[in-house]
Design a protein around this motif. Sequence first.
Motif, PDB file in Angstrom:
ATOM      1  N   CYS A  10       0.831  -1.211   0.000  1.00  0.00           N
ATOM      2  CA  CYS A  10       0.000   0.000   0.000  1.00  0.00           C
ATOM      3  C   CYS A  10       0.863   1.258   0.000  1.00  0.00           C
ATOM      4  O   CYS A  10       0.535   2.244  -0.670  1.00  0.00           O
ATOM      5  CB  CYS A  10      -0.929   0.012   1.214  1.00  0.00           C
ATOM      6  N   LEU A  11       1.978   1.219   0.718  1.00  0.00           N
ATOM      7  CA  LEU A  11       2.855   2.397   0.812  1.00  0.00           C
ATOM      8  C   LEU A  11       3.629   2.684  -0.465  1.00  0.00           C
ATOM      9  O   LEU A  11       4.248   3.747  -0.581  1.00  0.00           O
ATOM     10  CB  LEU A  11       3.822   2.233   1.990  1.00  0.00           C
ATOM     11  N   THR A  12       3.603   1.769  -1.442  1.00  0.00           N
ATOM     12  CA  THR A  12       4.269   2.045  -2.719  1.00  0.00           C
ATOM     13  C   THR A  12       3.458   3.002  -3.587  1.00  0.00           C
ATOM     14  O   THR A  12       3.977   3.515  -4.577  1.00  0.00           O
ATOM     15  CB  THR A  12       4.530   0.749  -3.529  1.00  0.00           C
ATOM     16  N   LYS A  13       2.227   3.249  -3.219  1.00  0.00           N
ATOM     17  CA  LYS A  13       1.363   4.151  -4.001  1.00  0.00           C
ATOM     18  C   LYS A  13       1.735   5.606  -3.708  1.00  0.00           C
ATOM     19  O   LYS A  13       2.006   5.966  -2.565  1.00  0.00           O
ATOM     20  CB  LYS A  13      -0.114   3.926  -3.633  1.00  0.00           C
ATOM     21  N   PRO A  14       1.751   6.452  -4.731  1.00  0.00           N
ATOM     22  CA  PRO A  14       2.080   7.872  -4.510  1.00  0.00           C
ATOM     23  C   PRO A  14       1.166   8.515  -3.468  1.00  0.00           C
ATOM     24  O   PRO A  14      -0.054   8.363  -3.519  1.00  0.00           O
ATOM     25  CB  PRO A  14       1.863   8.506  -5.891  1.00  0.00           C
ATOM     26  N   GLY A  15       1.767   9.165  -2.491  1.00  0.00           N
ATOM     27  CA  GLY A  15       1.008   9.874  -1.465  1.00  0.00           C
ATOM     28  C   GLY A  15       0.399   8.994  -0.393  1.00  0.00           C
ATOM     29  O   GLY A  15      -0.307   9.492   0.484  1.00  0.00           O
ATOM     30  N   ALA A  16       0.653   7.689  -0.426  1.00  0.00           N
ATOM     31  CA  ALA A  16       0.040   6.769   0.544  1.00  0.00           C
ATOM     32  C   ALA A  16       0.730   6.866   1.896  1.00  0.00           C
ATOM     33  O   ALA A  16       1.935   7.084   1.982  1.00  0.00           O
ATOM     34  CB  ALA A  16       0.114   5.338   0.019  1.00  0.00           C
ATOM     35  N   GLU A  20      -3.953   4.951  12.001  1.00  0.00           N
ATOM     36  CA  GLU A  20      -4.658   4.087  12.944  1.00  0.00           C
ATOM     37  C   GLU A  20      -5.812   4.884  13.546  1.00  0.00           C
ATOM     38  O   GLU A  20      -5.751   5.341  14.677  1.00  0.00           O
ATOM     39  CB  GLU A  20      -3.699   3.601  14.036  1.00  0.00           C
ATOM     40  N   PRO A  21      -6.906   5.057  12.757  1.00  0.00           N
ATOM     41  CA  PRO A  21      -8.022   5.879  13.229  1.00  0.00           C
ATOM     42  C   PRO A  21      -8.792   5.252  14.392  1.00  0.00           C
ATOM     43  O   PRO A  21      -9.452   5.955  15.136  1.00  0.00           O
ATOM     44  CB  PRO A  21      -8.905   6.035  11.998  1.00  0.00           C
ATOM     45  N   TRP A  22      -8.725   3.930  14.508  1.00  0.00           N
ATOM     46  CA  TRP A  22      -9.350   3.204  15.600  1.00  0.00           C
ATOM     47  C   TRP A  22      -8.283   2.296  16.191  1.00  0.00           C
ATOM     48  O   TRP A  22      -7.505   1.692  15.460  1.00  0.00           O
ATOM     49  CB  TRP A  22     -10.534   2.369  15.104  1.00  0.00           C
ATOM     50  N   GLU A  23      -8.232   2.188  17.480  1.00  0.00           N
ATOM     51  CA  GLU A  23      -7.181   1.422  18.143  1.00  0.00           C
ATOM     52  C   GLU A  23      -7.063   0.009  17.561  1.00  0.00           C
ATOM     53  O   GLU A  23      -8.026  -0.748  17.523  1.00  0.00           O
ATOM     54  CB  GLU A  23      -7.460   1.336  19.641  1.00  0.00           C
ATOM     55  N   GLY A  24      -5.869  -0.304  17.068  1.00  0.00           N
ATOM     56  CA  GLY A  24      -5.601  -1.626  16.519  1.00  0.00           C
ATOM     57  C   GLY A  24      -5.994  -1.818  15.068  1.00  0.00           C
ATOM     58  O   GLY A  24      -5.746  -2.880  14.503  1.00  0.00           O
ATOM     59  N   ASP A  25      -6.604  -0.830  14.438  1.00  0.00           N
ATOM     60  CA  ASP A  25      -7.015  -0.931  13.036  1.00  0.00           C
ATOM     61  C   ASP A  25      -6.136  -0.026  12.177  1.00  0.00           C
ATOM     62  O   ASP A  25      -6.227   1.203  12.272  1.00  0.00           O
ATOM     63  CB  ASP A  25      -8.483  -0.531  12.853  1.00  0.00           C
ATOM     64  N   ILE A  26      -5.313  -0.635  11.335  1.00  0.00           N
ATOM     65  CA  ILE A  26      -4.422   0.112  10.459  1.00  0.00           C
ATOM     66  C   ILE A  26      -5.081   0.239   9.085  1.00  0.00           C
ATOM     67  O   ILE A  26      -5.559  -0.751   8.516  1.00  0.00           O
ATOM     68  CB  ILE A  26      -3.055  -0.592  10.311  1.00  0.00           C
ATOM     69  N   VAL A  27      -5.100   1.450   8.562  1.00  0.00           N
ATOM     70  CA  VAL A  27      -5.653   1.710   7.235  1.00  0.00           C
ATOM     71  C   VAL A  27      -4.599   2.408   6.390  1.00  0.00           C
ATOM     72  O   VAL A  27      -3.695   3.063   6.910  1.00  0.00           O
ATOM     73  CB  VAL A  27      -6.936   2.579   7.298  1.00  0.00           C
ATOM     74  N   ALA A  28      -4.728   2.251   5.088  1.00  0.00           N
ATOM     75  CA  ALA A  28      -3.874   2.980   4.148  1.00  0.00           C
ATOM     76  C   ALA A  28      -4.704   4.111   3.560  1.00  0.00           C
ATOM     77  O   ALA A  28      -5.845   3.891   3.129  1.00  0.00           O
ATOM     78  CB  ALA A  28      -3.366   2.048   3.053  1.00  0.00           C
ATOM     79  N   LYS A  29      -4.124   5.294   3.568  1.00  0.00           N
ATOM     80  CA  LYS A  29      -4.824   6.479   3.066  1.00  0.00           C
ATOM     81  C   LYS A  29      -4.026   7.157   1.964  1.00  0.00           C
ATOM     82  O   LYS A  29      -2.805   7.043   1.899  1.00  0.00           O
ATOM     83  CB  LYS A  29      -5.028   7.501   4.186  1.00  0.00           C
ATOM     84  N   VAL A  30      -4.750   7.887   1.152  1.00  0.00           N
ATOM     85  CA  VAL A  30      -4.160   8.836   0.219  1.00  0.00           C
ATOM     86  C   VAL A  30      -4.910  10.142   0.478  1.00  0.00           C
ATOM     87  O   VAL A  30      -6.138  10.144   0.574  1.00  0.00           O
ATOM     88  CB  VAL A  30      -4.257   8.376  -1.248  1.00  0.00           C
ATOM     89  N   ALA A  31      -4.162  11.214   0.642  1.00  0.00           N
ATOM     90  CA  ALA A  31      -4.724  12.466   1.150  1.00  0.00           C
ATOM     91  C   ALA A  31      -5.393  12.113   2.480  1.00  0.00           C
ATOM     92  O   ALA A  31      -4.750  11.535   3.343  1.00  0.00           O
ATOM     93  CB  ALA A  31      -5.654  13.125   0.152  1.00  0.00           C
ATOM     94  N   ASP A  32      -6.677  12.400   2.645  1.00  0.00           N
ATOM     95  CA  ASP A  32      -7.350  12.061   3.901  1.00  0.00           C
ATOM     96  C   ASP A  32      -8.378  10.945   3.723  1.00  0.00           C
ATOM     97  O   ASP A  32      -9.238  10.740   4.566  1.00  0.00           O
ATOM     98  CB  ASP A  32      -8.013  13.307   4.495  1.00  0.00           C
ATOM     99  N   LYS A  33      -8.267  10.194   2.620  1.00  0.00           N
ATOM    100  CA  LYS A  33      -9.244   9.147   2.303  1.00  0.00           C
ATOM    101  C   LYS A  33      -8.627   7.750   2.387  1.00  0.00           C
ATOM    102  O   LYS A  33      -7.523   7.514   1.901  1.00  0.00           O
ATOM    103  CB  LYS A  33      -9.806   9.342   0.887  1.00  0.00           C
ATOM    104  N   ILE A  34      -9.363   6.831   2.972  1.00  0.00           N
ATOM    105  CA  ILE A  34      -8.920   5.441   3.084  1.00  0.00           C
ATOM    106  C   ILE A  34      -9.086   4.744   1.739  1.00  0.00           C
ATOM    107  O   ILE A  34     -10.124   4.866   1.092  1.00  0.00           O
ATOM    108  CB  ILE A  34      -9.744   4.695   4.157  1.00  0.00           C
ATOM    109  N   PHE A  35      -8.041   3.991   1.330  1.00  0.00           N
ATOM    110  CA  PHE A  35      -8.184   3.139   0.154  1.00  0.00           C
ATOM    111  C   PHE A  35      -8.004   1.657   0.495  1.00  0.00           C
ATOM    112  O   PHE A  35      -8.304   0.801  -0.322  1.00  0.00           O
ATOM    113  CB  PHE A  35      -7.269   3.577  -1.001  1.00  0.00           C
ATOM    114  N   ALA A  36      -7.531   1.349   1.713  1.00  0.00           N
ATOM    115  CA  ALA A  36      -7.410  -0.052   2.129  1.00  0.00           C
ATOM    116  C   ALA A  36      -7.480  -0.156   3.648  1.00  0.00           C
ATOM    117  O   ALA A  36      -6.803   0.584   4.351  1.00  0.00           O
ATOM    118  CB  ALA A  36      -6.108  -0.658   1.629  1.00  0.00           C
ATOM    119  N   PHE A  37      -8.333  -1.067   4.114  1.00  0.00           N
ATOM    120  CA  PHE A  37      -8.407  -1.423   5.521  1.00  0.00           C
ATOM    121  C   PHE A  37      -7.557  -2.683   5.660  1.00  0.00           C
ATOM    122  O   PHE A  37      -7.927  -3.728   5.123  1.00  0.00           O
ATOM    123  CB  PHE A  37      -9.849  -1.735   5.932  1.00  0.00           C
TER     124      PHE A  37
END
Length: 118
Positions: A10-16, A20-37
């Motif tokens: 996920c981190l290979t994507k530009p701007g990714a 961790e918006p919720w304890e223990g839940d890691i998400v991948a974001k671009v700008a302020d939007k989630i693209f992968a839980f």
Amino acid sequence: MTPEELQGYCLTKPGAWLDEPWEGDIVAKVADKIFAFTGASSVGVKCGADREEADEWLLQYPGDAAKMAYLGRSGWNTLRMGGAIPDDEIRDAIDASYELVVAKLPKSKRPAAKPDRS
């Protein structure tokens, strides 16, 4: 694919970036939007512009793809890793989710594409 490999991809994507918006839940974001839980055994991604398009995953992988809770009606699915879905298809789903999310961002928030070095 391990959770660490998934997050690394996920981190290979530009701007990714990871959040961790919720304890223990890691998400991948671009700008302020989630693209992968990202999870220990699954990933939640936007699998289509609408539910009908995303349902193709459910038909192809009935035991390993499921409509995501709360976001499912908007085309989000949970894809189980280590099952019938090959890792390359999971990576393709992450790519598609990223592209769908970036396309909805205002142009001012879209990341610059990485230069092609081929």
